[in-house]
Design a protein around this motif. Structure first.
Motif, mmCIF file in Angstrom:
data_model
loop_
_atom_site.group_PDB
_atom_site.id
_atom_site.type_symbol
_atom_site.label_atom_id
_atom_site.label_comp_id
_atom_site.label_asym_id
_atom_site.label_seq_id
_atom_site.Cartn_x
_atom_site.Cartn_y
_atom_site.Cartn_z
ATOM 1 N N MET A 68 0.815 -1.206 0.000
ATOM 2 C CA MET A 68 0.000 0.000 0.000
ATOM 3 C C MET A 68 0.853 1.262 0.000
ATOM 4 O O MET A 68 0.358 2.353 -0.280
ATOM 5 C CB MET A 68 -0.931 -0.002 1.214
ATOM 6 C CG MET A 68 -2.050 -1.014 1.125
ATOM 7 S SD MET A 68 -3.082 -1.026 2.594
ATOM 8 C CE MET A 68 -3.708 0.645 2.608
ATOM 9 N N ARG A 69 2.138 1.127 0.295
ATOM 10 C CA ARG A 69 2.997 2.307 0.348
ATOM 11 C C ARG A 69 3.395 2.801 -1.037
ATOM 12 O O ARG A 69 3.872 3.922 -1.183
ATOM 13 C CB ARG A 69 4.269 1.988 1.145
ATOM 14 C CG ARG A 69 4.007 1.512 2.561
ATOM 15 C CD ARG A 69 5.320 1.233 3.277
ATOM 16 N NE ARG A 69 5.104 0.673 4.610
ATOM 17 C CZ ARG A 69 6.082 0.401 5.468
ATOM 18 N NH1 ARG A 69 7.335 0.635 5.120
ATOM 19 N NH2 ARG A 69 5.806 -0.110 6.652
ATOM 20 N N ASP A 94 0.071 1.806 14.052
ATOM 21 C CA ASP A 94 -0.953 0.774 14.257
ATOM 22 C C ASP A 94 -1.846 0.551 13.045
ATOM 23 O O ASP A 94 -2.625 -0.402 13.030
ATOM 24 C CB ASP A 94 -1.823 1.141 15.467
ATOM 25 C CG ASP A 94 -1.007 1.282 16.745
ATOM 26 O OD1 ASP A 94 0.091 0.697 16.811
ATOM 27 O OD2 ASP A 94 -1.469 1.991 17.667
ATOM 28 N N GLY A 95 -1.787 1.435 12.064
ATOM 29 C CA GLY A 95 -2.586 1.234 10.853
ATOM 30 C C GLY A 95 -4.052 1.538 11.010
ATOM 31 O O GLY A 95 -4.895 0.911 10.353
ATOM 32 N N LEU A 96 -4.405 2.514 11.842
ATOM 33 C CA LEU A 96 -5.810 2.812 12.119
ATOM 34 C C LEU A 96 -6.602 3.132 10.853
ATOM 35 O O LEU A 96 -7.764 2.740 10.724
ATOM 36 C CB LEU A 96 -5.895 3.986 13.103
ATOM 37 C CG LEU A 96 -7.300 4.462 13.474
ATOM 38 C CD1 LEU A 96 -8.037 3.383 14.263
ATOM 39 C CD2 LEU A 96 -7.233 5.758 14.281
ATOM 40 N N LEU A 97 -5.972 3.841 9.909
ATOM 41 C CA LEU A 97 -6.693 4.284 8.715
ATOM 42 C C LEU A 97 -6.330 3.467 7.470
ATOM 43 O O LEU A 97 -6.531 3.927 6.348
ATOM 44 C CB LEU A 97 -6.419 5.768 8.469
ATOM 45 C CG LEU A 97 -6.936 6.724 9.540
ATOM 46 C CD1 LEU A 97 -6.609 8.166 9.187
ATOM 47 C CD2 LEU A 97 -8.443 6.563 9.724
ATOM 48 N N GLY A 114 -6.818 3.651 2.928
ATOM 49 C CA GLY A 114 -5.686 3.742 2.030
ATOM 50 C C GLY A 114 -4.414 4.269 2.660
ATOM 51 O O GLY A 114 -3.401 4.406 1.979
ATOM 52 N N MET A 115 -4.437 4.551 3.974
ATOM 53 C CA MET A 115 -3.242 5.040 4.656
ATOM 54 C C MET A 115 -2.398 3.849 5.095
ATOM 55 O O MET A 115 -2.815 3.055 5.940
ATOM 56 C CB MET A 115 -3.643 5.882 5.879
ATOM 57 C CG MET A 115 -2.488 6.256 6.792
ATOM 58 S SD MET A 115 -1.282 7.310 5.988
ATOM 59 C CE MET A 115 0.129 7.083 7.069
ATOM 60 N N PRO A 116 -1.184 3.667 4.546
ATOM 61 C CA PRO A 116 -0.367 2.495 4.890
ATOM 62 C C PRO A 116 0.064 2.502 6.348
ATOM 63 O O PRO A 116 0.116 3.543 7.012
ATOM 64 C CB PRO A 116 0.853 2.636 3.970
ATOM 65 C CG PRO A 116 0.457 3.592 2.916
ATOM 66 C CD PRO A 116 -0.532 4.514 3.532
ATOM 67 N N GLN A 117 0.400 1.319 6.823
ATOM 68 C CA GLN A 117 0.918 1.151 8.172
ATOM 69 C C GLN A 117 2.448 1.129 8.124
ATOM 70 O O GLN A 117 3.051 0.506 7.258
ATOM 71 C CB GLN A 117 0.408 -0.164 8.772
ATOM 72 C CG GLN A 117 0.866 -0.431 10.192
ATOM 73 C CD GLN A 117 0.307 -1.733 10.739
ATOM 74 O OE1 GLN A 117 -0.373 -2.475 10.021
ATOM 75 N NE2 GLN A 117 0.574 -2.013 11.995
ATOM 76 N N PHE A 118 3.079 1.835 9.071
ATOM 77 C CA PHE A 118 4.535 1.864 9.193
ATOM 78 C C PHE A 118 4.910 1.346 10.580
ATOM 79 O O PHE A 118 5.346 2.098 11.452
ATOM 80 C CB PHE A 118 5.064 3.286 8.968
ATOM 81 C CG PHE A 118 4.830 3.792 7.572
ATOM 82 C CD1 PHE A 118 5.764 3.564 6.577
ATOM 83 C CD2 PHE A 118 3.677 4.489 7.251
ATOM 84 C CE1 PHE A 118 5.565 4.023 5.276
ATOM 85 C CE2 PHE A 118 3.460 4.951 5.963
ATOM 86 C CZ PHE A 118 4.402 4.720 4.965
#
Length: 685
Positions: free
Chosen positions: A109-110, A635-638, A642-646
């Motif tokens: 997704m990044r 934590d990847g809340l969004l 479409g907001m990637p988790q880091f």
């Protein structure tokens, strides 16, 4: 024969285009040229065109997808995994399918931005996902027919481009070579079962493991060093074209991985089949011929752009040709039967080559453009290209190509740490193998964009229209009614006269319109549909930039006599926020600057100034609250939006990013005084 192809054949034989309905079943339209023979809407009555209906899109993610239409049903993709079917006459939703990509895509997704296109055939809708699945849905119900995983679980390949359908097969490529060591390929599947039928690799692998076919053995002779350790690249992430006359599928091949040939192939070489069009037998996937636009390329000049098919009279003889305008600034006309060059000419000023040698088909290169011996070089075009993914179209009546074109340059130089120590950066940013330009070295003219009408037979310009911003022209579609439809970054969807570019009609879409329009007929009435929404990561040189929060992405559909109206738009300005009690620390700002460039700028904009594709973090209350910011990044809340988790980011690194964002907000407020708003956490990103 597909229904739409049959109808186009009737039209070309002289039957009235609206005697029977004409669909738009795939990305390339009825005949691969982003063209429809429909003429009910024409230059004489287009002033009566009005909005028939619209549908708001609230899934986040991409706004660059092209719909398809078959049998009075319009199918479109939105967000990172949604596909919807709506009644093409009323816009009433019929079904919605969510592939739930965010749950499985992980780091992929990044690097990508959702689904750019669909395909319809034999009662099914086909599309790819960021996590690498090819999915087939029942077109009537939206129920899953099958899904096939086309890539390895952790190999960083992803799918964002459209599939192509032909003869009971569906073919898909992938992206990823700009972010990881990827070896490109395309794969064909059975439409009914999802069973893999054949696969063609676009660059050779490790010779010690053997070659899949003679084509790969041939290609390997054009590489040097241990290229396979870098993947090689050559991903087919966008355009293809099916040719029923020769039963071939033409594949547009991407750039090298990394861009810099001195790293991936240090002894030189053409590096087949990078930056090529490759013709494959549609039944077996066997290699037929190739034409390489950039041998041994080093500038990201991929050939993944549109491939248009037609017949053209050359020296008194009608020949089957394909037309191609890749990033490198040239338009190519190539014989479809043999793969031999017929003609090529640049459509913008270029300095990487003096021209294309007619006898060999090879470019006449400028050696200085390869930034030799560590010397920087200002090269035209830039990696954005003279033509990128915004679809060009070809109108057989006018004989013109309509190309969303750009004129801009870039400084190329080897990486500061040298070639030997370079490595891919684990998907965090573009893995180019090039370095930052030295101070004071920059392109010598401002970037511009324009709509170009080009005669491919004479290789000459017919007319052009300036576009707003540095990448201002959207995808195009032309019609038998003498019209050319194109949206632009300034927020207007426009109909031009296909012959001379005269502006005949315009619609205020309240946001940029960069996606490809389509046109089709239902029960004898012609419609035009397009998706509107800004897709710019960074500021794009417009008089005003589109805001992620205040713009509304929409599917717009037009017809003669349409009376619908859009709601009054929200105010464009959203204030940059400040927290008077927050004191940015210089060392943390510097560290956050590096982290932002590596991880965030690709979506949220260079210098933390968004162009509308993602939220402007200077305006985000989430970035003002440490706990909320961590929940989104770590934590990847969004992720569903479409907001990637880091998840690899430490609390200290997350705090560095906050310091950078707050410092940039202060600088922006100081540069352009505006009301300072102190707010708590009460709205989403």
């Amino acid at each position: 024969m597909r229904r739409s192809v049959a109808l186009l054949t009737l039209a070309l034989l002289g039957a009235s285009p609206l005697a029977r309905d004409v669909d738009w079943p795939g990305y390339g339209g009825p005949g691969e040229n982003h063209y429809s023979p429909l003429d009910q809407i024409n230059a004489g009555n287009v002033s009566q065109l009005g909005l028939a209906w619209f549908k708001d899109i609230n899934d986040g993610g991409s706004a660059l997808s092209a719909p398809v239409e078959v049998g009075g049903v319009l199918y479109f993709a939105s967000g990172i995994s949604h596909v919807r079917a709506v009644d093409a006459v009323s816009g009433r939703e019929l079904w919605d399918y969510d592939a739930e990509t965010a749950k499985v895509a992980g780091h992929k997704m990044r690097a990508a931005w959702g689904i750019r296109g669909l395909a319809y055939d034999n009662g099914r809708i086909f599309f790819g996902t960021l996590d690498g699945r090819l999915i087939a849905l029942d077109a009537r119900t939206g129920h899953l027919a099958w899904q096939s995983q086309t890539v390895g679980k952790d190999d960083e390949r992803y799918i964002s481009g459209p599939p192509w359908v032909f003869k009971g097969k569906v073919i898909i490529g992938h992206g990823g070579a700009d972010f990881a060591p990827i070896r490109g390929y395309v794969t064909a599947y059975d439409q009914q079962t999802g069973k893999q039928l054949w696969r063609f690799y676009t660059v050779p692998g490790d010779p010690a493991k053997g070659f899949e076919n003679k084509a790969m053995e041939m290609a390997a002779k054009t590489w040097t060093g241990q290229w396979w350790k870098y993947g090689g690249g050559g991903t087919a992430w966008n355009a293809m074209a099916y040719d029923p006359r020769f039963n071939r599928i033409y594949i547009g091949i991407g750039n090298g991985s990394p861009w810099n040939r001195k790293i991936r192939s240090p002894g030189g070489g053409d590096n087949l089949f990078l930056c090529s069009i490759v013709a494959l037998d549609a039944d077996t996937g066997a290699y037929v011929w190739h034409y390489q636009t950039n041998p041994g390329e080093s500038w990201d000049y991929n050939s993944a752009m549109d491939i248009e098919l037609t017949d053209m009279t050359i020296n008194g003889q009608k020949r089957p040709v394909l037309m191609h305008a890749p990033k490198n600034g040239f338009v190519y006309v190539i014989d479809r039967e043999t793969g031999k060059l017929i003609s090529a000419r640049n459509i913008v000023p270029v300095n990487w080559a003096k021209g294309i040698d007619q006898a060999t088909g090879r470019p006449i290169e400028n050696p200085e453009a390869r930034y030799p011996d560590g010397k920087p070089a200002i090269v035209y075009p830039s990696p954005f290209g003279a033509h990128n993914i915004e679809a060009m179209s070809y109108n057989p009546s006018t004989g013109l190509l309509y190309i969303p074109a750009m004129d801009q340059g870039r400084v190329y130089v080897d990486p500061a740490g040298g070639l030997a120590g370079w490595r891919h950066l684990d998907g965090q940013r573009l893995s180019t193998g090039t370095g930052a330009p030295p101070p004071g070295v920059e392109p010598d003219r401002a970037a511009t964009s324009f709509l170009l009408a080009w005669n491919p037979q004479t290789q000459s310009e017919a007319w052009r229209i300036p576009m707003p911003g540095i990448r201002g022209g959207g995808g195009t579609a032309s019609t038998g009614g003498g019209l050319l439809f194109e949206g632009n970054a300034g927020g207007h969807f426009i109909a031009y006269a296909a012959t001379d570019g005269k502006k005949l009609w315009s619609f205020d879409a309240q946001t940029s319109v960069m996606a490809q329009p389509i046109t089709y007929s239902v029960k004898g009435r012609q419609y035009v549909s397009v998706i509107a929404g800004s897709r710019f990561p960074s500021a794009s040189g417009l008089p005003h930039e589109w805001n992620y929060r205040s713009q509304q992405w929409r599917l717009l559909t037009f017809a003669l006599g349409g009376k619908a109206q859009l709601p009054k738009p929200e105010p464009m300005a959203t204030p940059v926020l400040d927290d008077a009690g927050f004191a940015p620390i210089a060392a943390k700002v510097a560290a956050g600057n590096v982290a932002f460039a590596q991880r965030c700028s690709i979506c949220h904009g260079a210098g933390s100034v968004s162009g509308g594709a993602a939220p402007d973090l200077g305006q985000s209350p989430i970035a003002m609250d440490a706990a909320a910011f961590r929940s989104v990044l770590h934590d990847g809340l969004l992720a569903p939006r479409g907001m990637p988790q880091f998840e690899e980011l430490s609390d200290a690194e997350i705090e560095d990013l906050r310091h950078y964002i707050r410092q940039r907000a202060r600088e922006r407020l100081a540069a352009s005084p505006a009301p300072t708003v102190n707010r708590g956490l009460h709205e989403g990103q």
